[in-house]
Design a protein around this motif. Structure first.
Motif, PDB file in Angstrom:
ATOM      1  N   MET A  76      20.596  32.660  20.462  1.00  0.00           N
ATOM      2  CA  MET A  76      20.269  32.797  21.883  1.00  0.00           C
ATOM      3  C   MET A  76      21.393  32.255  22.767  1.00  0.00           C
ATOM      4  SD  MET A  76      17.314  34.272  21.949  1.00  0.00           S
ATOM      5  CE  MET A  76      16.703  34.011  23.604  1.00  0.00           C
ATOM      6  N   HIS A  77      22.641  32.342  22.242  1.00  0.00           N
ATOM      7  CA  HIS A  77      23.812  31.877  22.986  1.00  0.00           C
ATOM      8  C   HIS A  77      23.673  30.421  23.402  1.00  0.00           C
ATOM      9  CE1 HIS A  77      24.278  36.368  23.929  1.00  0.00           C
ATOM     10  NE2 HIS A  77      25.133  36.047  22.985  1.00  0.00           N
ATOM     11  N   GLN A  78      23.185  29.583  22.501  1.00  0.00           N
ATOM     12  CA  GLN A  78      23.046  28.161  22.765  1.00  0.00           C
ATOM     13  C   GLN A  78      23.577  27.392  21.573  1.00  0.00           C
ATOM     14  OE1 GLN A  78      19.076  27.104  23.876  1.00  0.00           O
ATOM     15  NE2 GLN A  78      18.897  28.721  25.407  1.00  0.00           N
ATOM     16  N   THR A 264      22.492  18.406  25.871  1.00  0.00           N
ATOM     17  CA  THR A 264      23.635  19.033  25.209  1.00  0.00           C
ATOM     18  C   THR A 264      24.857  18.830  26.088  1.00  0.00           C
ATOM     19  OG1 THR A 264      23.146  21.136  26.309  1.00  0.00           O
ATOM     20  CG2 THR A 264      22.165  20.793  24.137  1.00  0.00           C
ATOM     21  N   PRO A 265      26.054  19.254  25.657  1.00  0.00           N
ATOM     22  CA  PRO A 265      27.214  19.195  26.553  1.00  0.00           C
ATOM     23  C   PRO A 265      26.877  19.779  27.925  1.00  0.00           C
ATOM     24  CG  PRO A 265      27.955  19.789  24.379  1.00  0.00           C
ATOM     25  CD  PRO A 265      26.455  19.743  24.314  1.00  0.00           C
ATOM     26  N   ILE A 266      27.367  19.139  28.955  1.00  0.00           N
ATOM     27  CA  ILE A 266      26.892  19.423  30.306  1.00  0.00           C
ATOM     28  C   ILE A 266      27.186  20.858  30.739  1.00  0.00           C
ATOM     29  CG2 ILE A 266      28.972  18.656  31.501  1.00  0.00           C
ATOM     30  CD1 ILE A 266      25.287  17.956  32.468  1.00  0.00           C
ATOM     31  N   ALA A 267      28.283  21.454  30.265  1.00  0.00           N
ATOM     32  CA  ALA A 267      28.593  22.833  30.646  1.00  0.00           C
ATOM     33  C   ALA A 267      27.573  23.797  30.062  1.00  0.00           C
ATOM     34  CB  ALA A 267      30.003  23.204  30.187  1.00  0.00           C
ATOM     35  N   GLN A 268      27.168  23.569  28.817  1.00  0.00           N
ATOM     36  CA  GLN A 268      26.150  24.431  28.209  1.00  0.00           C
ATOM     37  C   GLN A 268      24.808  24.238  28.906  1.00  0.00           C
ATOM     38  OE1 GLN A 268      25.962  23.985  23.964  1.00  0.00           O
ATOM     39  NE2 GLN A 268      28.187  23.977  23.731  1.00  0.00           N
ATOM     40  N   HIS A 269      24.497  23.013  29.244  1.00  0.00           N
ATOM     41  CA  HIS A 269      23.237  22.752  29.943  1.00  0.00           C
ATOM     42  C   HIS A 269      23.249  23.425  31.320  1.00  0.00           C
ATOM     43  CE1 HIS A 269      19.565  20.476  30.769  1.00  0.00           C
ATOM     44  NE2 HIS A 269      20.063  20.185  31.961  1.00  0.00           N
ATOM     45  N   ALA A 270      24.379  23.350  32.022  1.00  0.00           N
ATOM     46  CA  ALA A 270      24.481  23.996  33.332  1.00  0.00           C
ATOM     47  C   ALA A 270      24.361  25.508  33.217  1.00  0.00           C
ATOM     48  CB  ALA A 270      25.810  23.622  33.988  1.00  0.00           C
ATOM     49  N   GLY A 378      26.812  10.176  43.106  1.00  0.00           N
ATOM     50  CA  GLY A 378      26.840  10.726  41.757  1.00  0.00           C
ATOM     51  C   GLY A 378      25.450  11.083  41.279  1.00  0.00           C
ATOM     52  N   LEU A 379      25.393  11.638  40.085  1.00  0.00           N
ATOM     53  CA  LEU A 379      24.125  12.083  39.486  1.00  0.00           C
ATOM     54  C   LEU A 379      23.901  11.220  38.250  1.00  0.00           C
ATOM     55  CD1 LEU A 379      24.941  15.876  39.830  1.00  0.00           C
ATOM     56  CD2 LEU A 379      23.468  14.531  41.326  1.00  0.00           C
ATOM     57  N   HIS A 380      23.039  10.219  38.380  1.00  0.00           N
ATOM     58  CA  HIS A 380      22.938   9.176  37.367  1.00  0.00           C
ATOM     59  C   HIS A 380      22.133   9.577  36.146  1.00  0.00           C
ATOM     60  CE1 HIS A 380      24.995   6.402  39.926  1.00  0.00           C
ATOM     61  NE2 HIS A 380      24.084   6.470  40.873  1.00  0.00           N
ATOM     62  N   THR A 381      21.270  10.587  36.261  1.00  0.00           N
ATOM     63  CA  THR A 381      20.455  11.012  35.126  1.00  0.00           C
ATOM     64  C   THR A 381      20.513  12.520  34.986  1.00  0.00           C
ATOM     65  OG1 THR A 381      18.422  11.301  36.414  1.00  0.00           O
ATOM     66  CG2 THR A 381      18.880   9.079  35.550  1.00  0.00           C
ATOM     67  N   LEU A 382      20.089  13.006  33.831  1.00  0.00           N
ATOM     68  CA  LEU A 382      20.043  14.448  33.626  1.00  0.00           C
ATOM     69  C   LEU A 382      19.036  15.088  34.565  1.00  0.00           C
ATOM     70  CD1 LEU A 382      21.234  16.725  31.913  1.00  0.00           C
ATOM     71  CD2 LEU A 382      19.359  16.391  30.283  1.00  0.00           C
ATOM     72  N   GLU A 383      17.973  14.367  34.903  1.00  0.00           N
ATOM     73  CA  GLU A 383      16.993  14.892  35.855  1.00  0.00           C
ATOM     74  C   GLU A 383      17.624  15.069  37.234  1.00  0.00           C
ATOM     75  OE1 GLU A 383      16.454  12.420  33.772  1.00  0.00           O
ATOM     76  OE2 GLU A 383      14.998  13.371  32.421  1.00  0.00           O
ATOM     77  N   ASP A 384      18.467  14.107  37.642  1.00  0.00           N
ATOM     78  CA  ASP A 384      19.179  14.268  38.912  1.00  0.00           C
ATOM     79  C   ASP A 384      20.063  15.522  38.871  1.00  0.00           C
ATOM     80  OD1 ASP A 384      18.055  11.920  39.818  1.00  0.00           O
ATOM     81  OD2 ASP A 384      19.806  10.685  39.300  1.00  0.00           O
ATOM     82  N   PHE A 385      20.717  15.718  37.766  1.00  0.00           N
ATOM     83  CA  PHE A 385      21.578  16.895  37.616  1.00  0.00           C
ATOM     84  C   PHE A 385      20.761  18.180  37.703  1.00  0.00           C
ATOM     85  CE2 PHE A 385      23.776  20.115  35.118  1.00  0.00           C
ATOM     86  CZ  PHE A 385      25.075  20.031  35.600  1.00  0.00           C
ATOM     87  N   ASP A 386      19.623  18.204  37.023  1.00  0.00           N
ATOM     88  CA  ASP A 386      18.766  19.394  37.046  1.00  0.00           C
ATOM     89  C   ASP A 386      18.294  19.705  38.462  1.00  0.00           C
ATOM     90  OD1 ASP A 386      19.120  19.472  34.345  1.00  0.00           O
ATOM     91  OD2 ASP A 386      17.098  18.804  33.825  1.00  0.00           O
ATOM     92  N   ASP A 387      18.012  18.667  39.244  1.00  0.00           N
ATOM     93  CA  ASP A 387      17.561  18.884  40.627  1.00  0.00           C
ATOM     94  C   ASP A 387      18.703  19.380  41.516  1.00  0.00           C
ATOM     95  OD1 ASP A 387      15.027  18.035  39.941  1.00  0.00           O
ATOM     96  OD2 ASP A 387      15.343  15.974  40.630  1.00  0.00           O
ATOM     97  N   ALA A 388      19.909  18.906  41.251  1.00  0.00           N
ATOM     98  CA  ALA A 388      21.028  19.234  42.130  1.00  0.00           C
ATOM     99  C   ALA A 388      21.635  20.598  41.845  1.00  0.00           C
ATOM    100  CB  ALA A 388      22.110  18.155  42.009  1.00  0.00           C
ATOM    101  N   LEU A 389      21.603  21.037  40.599  1.00  0.00           N
ATOM    102  CA  LEU A 389      22.320  22.266  40.263  1.00  0.00           C
ATOM    103  C   LEU A 389      21.819  23.496  41.018  1.00  0.00           C
ATOM    104  CD1 LEU A 389      23.856  23.399  36.995  1.00  0.00           C
ATOM    105  CD2 LEU A 389      22.266  24.957  38.094  1.00  0.00           C
TER     106      LEU A 389
END
Length: 529
Positions: A76-78, A264-270, A378-389
């Protein structure tokens, strides 16, 4: 790369000659599950086709026991290694088998697979062979109502040779409906035979392993604003400073994993989050993207994943400064900064100030609604990143749309003016340089305001202060058609029946049509006399 049972070995130099290369690479578009709870996996039917094809090819060839017959991507390209595995298989397979469907030609990964395979040279196996392609397309769904991309439309392929039901319904329908069971078995047999035939009639040397994530799609059917170019500015393990732990980095810069061990690596997660938003993302290193961004030649909106630690490198810091000064608003910035990373905690102030100073223009221009995406904390947690993207990606999309929106069309040229035409025809200007208005009865052709040149400025022809109307007996009044209203002339001024006024029929208004030379009156008028 480690291999499993029946899988051939691949090195950076190419395919191991001691192993048989797989006959085919099955390229297909992953279909998402239906929303209903308990829905089955729709890709099950593709896996069944793959197994049936492998069995049929085995029957038609001398592939040894345990050797790879084909390849089908089920990742699944992951995952961290899926791109490398795809690149290896595409560089070594003998035949490329794409499953045609509307979803297939709208898939960027499928277009990248097609592009990777067609980069390899194809030679006829012998002098008599005319085959120049290693592609054997399959109708997974009927495509008669769809326009194929150029690369697919150029292939000369007779789908009817696999059976009439196959050409009409597609292979998926033949599998699903028991009514077509015999037609499905016939189509699979002939497809396997075609794969073997193409493999034996062509010589396709093993290609180089390509960086799959950076490849373009061969289909080129995706609107630019549906694409999202994710670039990563970070270190790889071989270039880290002494005071930075290698635990968060990999062999490539795109392997940066700031929230390890979470995710996972942040680029793949993004990229996964971007696909959920309807984008078709690709992952790149910022060092390779920055010049096209600064030069304004970017082909799609972008997302920069910035590691603040990389700003300590003067060269990269200068690249980011140049990017900041370029005002590339169609590239949003996200700065993952793990709050649980002890090294980040120790240098939070230093790295935060470095980021603010380097991205000074971006900080000043950020709208409040997007401060969560590009703000100084900055984005201190993965949840912060998920909200910001999502906000960052949509901001980039809107800016790219605004940048590429077509300029309004120029207003149409004015309609030709008969008034202007006659001005040009007669010179258009009086002796004093002022334009002459041929419709002004108080202005002579010389622009002096005299009608008859008698010098009294009275506008008459006899000096008595009365204006004499021009006679129409000569039928040469070129301006009559423009007169919105004209009085009925007296009988003394009426022209002869033999004379014809060429502009008279264009008059937009007439009293009753009783002109003596009309010959016929409109409704309500008198007939000929």
């Amino acid at each position: 790369m480690p291999t499993g049972p029946g899988e051939a070995r691949v090195t950076d130099r190419g395919w191991d000659e001691d192993d048989a290369r797989p006959y085919f690479f099955l390229s297909y578009a992953h279909t998402p599950k239906a929303g209903a709870r308990g829905a089955s996996d729709p890709n099950h039917w593709v896996r069944q086709l793959y197994r049936d094809l492998c069995e049929a090819v085995l029957q038609l060839t001398t592939v040894p026991d345990g050797a790879a017959v084909g390849f089908m991507d089920e990742s699944m390209h992951q995952g961290e290694l899926w791109a490398e595995r795809l690149s290896d298989e595409l560089a070594s397979c003998r035949v490329f088998v794409p499953l045609y469907s509307p979803r297939y030609f709208n898939s960027v990964p499928c277009g990248q697979e097609w592009h990777a395979f067609t980069r390899r040279q194809v030679y006829p196996a012998n002098l008599d062979s005319e085959r120049t392609s290693g592609i054997v397309p399959v109708l997974w769904a009927p495509m008669s109502r769809y326009r194929l991309p150029n690369v697919a439309g150029e292939l000369q392929f007779n789908h009817a040779s696999f059976g009439p039901e196959y050409a009409t319904e597609g292979l998926y329908a033949l599998m699903k409906l028991s009514y077509f069971r015999a037609a499905y078995e016939l189509a699979v047999h002939r497809l396997a035979a075609r794969i073997v035939q193409v493999a034996e009639e062509t010589v396709i040397p093993v290609g180089r392993r390509l960086e799959f994530n950076t490849l373009p799609s061969a289909f080129n059917v995706t609107a630019p604003t549906k694409q999202l170019r994710i670039s990563v500015l970070a270190y790889h393990q071989g270039e880290l400073p002494d005071d930075r732990s290698p635990d968060y980095y990999g062999e490539r810069r795109t392997d940066w994993h700031p929230y390890r061990p979470v995710g996972t690596p942040i680029a793949q997660h993004a990229a996964r989050l971007a696909r959920q938003l309807g984008f078709q993302p690709t992952v790149h290193e910022f060092d390779e993207e920055v010049e096209s961004i600064i030069g304004g030649s970017a082909e799609a909106p972008g997302l920069l994943l910035l590691d603040r630690w990389a700003l300590r490198d003067p060269r990269r810091r200068e690249l980011v400064r140049r990017f900041d000064r370029s005002d590339a608003t169609w590239v949003s910035i996200l700065e993952p900064f793990n709050g649980d990373d002890p090294e980040c905690g120790e240098r939070a102030d230093e790295l935060g100030e470095l980021s603010d100073e380097t991205l000074r223009i971006t900080r000043r221009a950020s709208r409040p609604s997007f401060l969560g995406a590009t703000g100084p904390t900055g984005l201190h947690t993965l949840e912060d990143f998920d909200d910001a993207l999502p906000r960052a990606a949509m901001k980039a999309k809107y800016a790219f749309e605004g940048r590429t929106r077509a300029e309004p069309e120029e207003p149409p040229p004015p309609r030709p003016s008969l008034r202007d035409a006659f001005r040009r025809a007669g010179g258009g200007y009086g002796p004093d340089g002022a334009p002459v208005d041929p419709f002004d009865e108080d202005q002579d052709a010389d622009g002096s305001g005299r009608t008859n040149g008698n010098g009294n400025g009275s506008g008459n022809g006899n000096g008595n202060g009365r204006t004499t109307r021009r006679s129409r007996t000569n039928g040469d009044d070129p301006y009559r058609e423009q007169t919105p209203y004209r009085e009925q002339p007296s009988h003394r001024e009426q022209p002869s029946h033999r004379e014809h006024d060429p502009y008279r029929e264009q008059t937009p208004y007439r009293d009753d049509g009783d002109e003596p030379d009309d010959g016929m009156a409109p409704l309500g008028g008198r007939g000929p006399r």
